[in-house]
Write an enzyme that holds these catalytic residues in place. Structure first.
Site, PDB file in Angstrom:
ATOM      1  N   ASP A 108       0.809  -1.213   0.000  1.00 19.08           N
ATOM      2  CA  ASP A 108       0.000   0.000   0.000  1.00 19.08           C
ATOM      3  C   ASP A 108       0.844   1.266   0.000  1.00 19.08           C
ATOM      4  OD1 ASP A 108      -2.074   1.832   0.343  1.00 19.08           O
ATOM      5  OD2 ASP A 108      -2.118   1.551   2.517  1.00 19.08           O
ATOM      6  N   ASP A 300      -2.183   6.125  -4.976  1.00 19.59           N
ATOM      7  CA  ASP A 300      -2.442   5.153  -3.917  1.00 19.59           C
ATOM      8  C   ASP A 300      -2.743   3.763  -4.477  1.00 19.59           C
ATOM      9  OD1 ASP A 300      -3.186   3.810  -1.648  1.00 19.59           O
ATOM     10  OD2 ASP A 300      -4.639   5.296  -0.974  1.00 19.59           O
TER      11      ASP A 300
END
Length: 428
Positions: A108, A300
């Site tokens: 992530d 992201d």
């Protein structure tokens, strides 16, 4: 990272796009009621009817509330990632000596902590997970300050203690690395294909602040030639597809279209991978121009939607029009684009429409975009996986200032490369 919770979707981080990592759960959607529920959820989030889950708990740290070259390819640590329905890409880490795991983690770029469940966690989100047992590791060391961590996820939280141990990823081992051993996991993790999360942003947003990320650890121990990583997301959504990769320490141009140059944007604030974006386009026409010199956009890998402030994103959603739930009109939908560093970054409907195929063989589509009330996270955009599917992306801490680089993917969704005809070429 931010995401959805229903029988089919689950929030994996705090909600920025209304949910940070939407993922199909182990309970497959196989009847009309569940399919309709999935579609209603998406429509409610896009319209703003559904309350968002505390966006500020992830992106509020930005303080916004209310308001071409690279390292050559060569051999470098490479972590294959598993594609779950084009919504979440999961890699593996091992911890300890002898190695425990593997632990399935979201790689992530929208967070900074590594955490996995402790063997002491028996209920809630820990059910069915691969757990870590510090007593079984010869290299485990208590954190000298006996620190704890707690990370909110809108519908719950993950909390536990910090510990030092050896962490293996992509064929290398980061020794004596500080990570979170979760004693409590939010219950929505129970039916996801995840054991934990490996954050790859900046240590300023770690919990507690200042805790190095795995990338920092690899770089500090000279396990990689440069403090950067490259992401390639393969659009094949067949369950278990591992053609997607995260490459640490170097850049492999083979994941980009032949002769396509990398276009770089500086990180504006080293917290998230936060860059400037100047405008959006639909079908080649200007749709929204940022009011200041730029909008703030987070790149992201842990968010399965393109998100933006409601007043700014809604004109794009309206111009795109209705996405047929039976997926019959994808070809008729327009290509959209985001202007970054003076260049339009096209995203075709095969990237921004999320297609789910259920266990009964039914395919259902909906728009992979969600609006964010400005009171939640300020004038912030999130360029999640529907955007990143079209590009191979480099997250570069080696550069000063840090930067994010993009080149058109060698295998964009539906194989459409004509939309990149304007893209800069590698200098001969």
């Amino acid at each position: 990272m931010t995401w959805r919770l229903t029988v089919a979707f689950v929030v994996l981080a705090v909600a920025v796009c209304s949910a940070h990592v939407a993922v199909s759960m182990g309970k497959t959607k196989n009847n009309d009621q569940e399919i309709e529920a999935w579609l209603r959820l998406g429509a409610a989030r896009r319209s703003g009817e559904l309350p968002l889950r505390d966006v500020s708990s992830k992106y509020g740290r930005l303080g916004l509330n209310g308001v071409a070259a690279g390292v050559a390819g060569g051999s470098a640590p490479l972590e294959p990632t598993t594609n779950y329905y084009e919504e979440i890409w999961v890699g593996n880490v091992t911890i300890g000596e002898p190695a425990q795991g593997p632990f399935a983690v979201v790689l992530d770029s929208g967070s900074s902590n590594l955490w996995v469940p402790s063997v002491l966690c028996k209920t809630g989100g820990c059910v069915g997970k691969t757990t870590y047992n510090e007593a079984a590791s010869q290299t485990a060391n208590n954190d000298p300050d006996a620190r704890v961590f707690a990370i909110p996820y809108g519908t719950g939280f993950t909390a536990g203690t910090l510990l030092n141990d050896n962490v293996g990823i992509a064929g290398v081992v980061v020794t004596n690395f500080t990570f979170g051993m979760a004693d409590v996991m939010a219950s929505f993790f129970e039916d996801t294909p995840l054991d934990g999360i490996a954050g790859l942003a900046f240590k300023d947003i770690s919990e507690p602040s200042g805790l190095p990320t795995l990338l920092d650890g690899m770089s500090a121990q000279k396990l990689i030639p440069a403090a950067l990583f490259q992401v390639f997301l393969n659009p094949d959504d067949e369950p278990g597809n591992t053609a997607s990769v995260m490459l640490f320490g170097s850049i492999n141009p083979a994941y980009a279209l032949p002769n396509a140059a990398f276009v770089y944007a500086d990180v504006l604030l080293p917290s998230y991978w936060l860059i400037g974006m100047s405008a959006t386009f639909v079908a080649g026409e200007l749709n929204y121009a940022c009011k200041l010199s730029h909008c703030w956009a987070v790149v992201d890998t842990g968010t399965s939607a393109i998100c933006g402030p409601a007043p700014d994103l809604n004109p794009m959603i309206e111009k795109i029009g209705t996405v047929a739930s039976d997926c019959s009109n994808i070809d008729a939908l327009p290509t959209i684009a985001f202007e970054i560093h003076g260049i339009q970054f096209p995203v075709t409907p095969y990237a921004y429409v999320i297609k789910q195929t259920f266990s009964n063989g039914t395919s259902v589509c909906q728009l992979g975009m969600e609006t964010i009330p400005e009171i939640e996270a300020g004038p912030l955009w999130i360029l999640g996986t529907p955007f990143l599917l079209s590009y191979t992306t480099v997250f570069d801490k080696q550069s000063i200032p840090p930067r994010v680089g993009f080149a058109p993917s060698v295998s964009p969704p539906n194989g459409n490369t004509e939309v990149f005809s304007h893209w800069p070429k590698v200098a001969e």
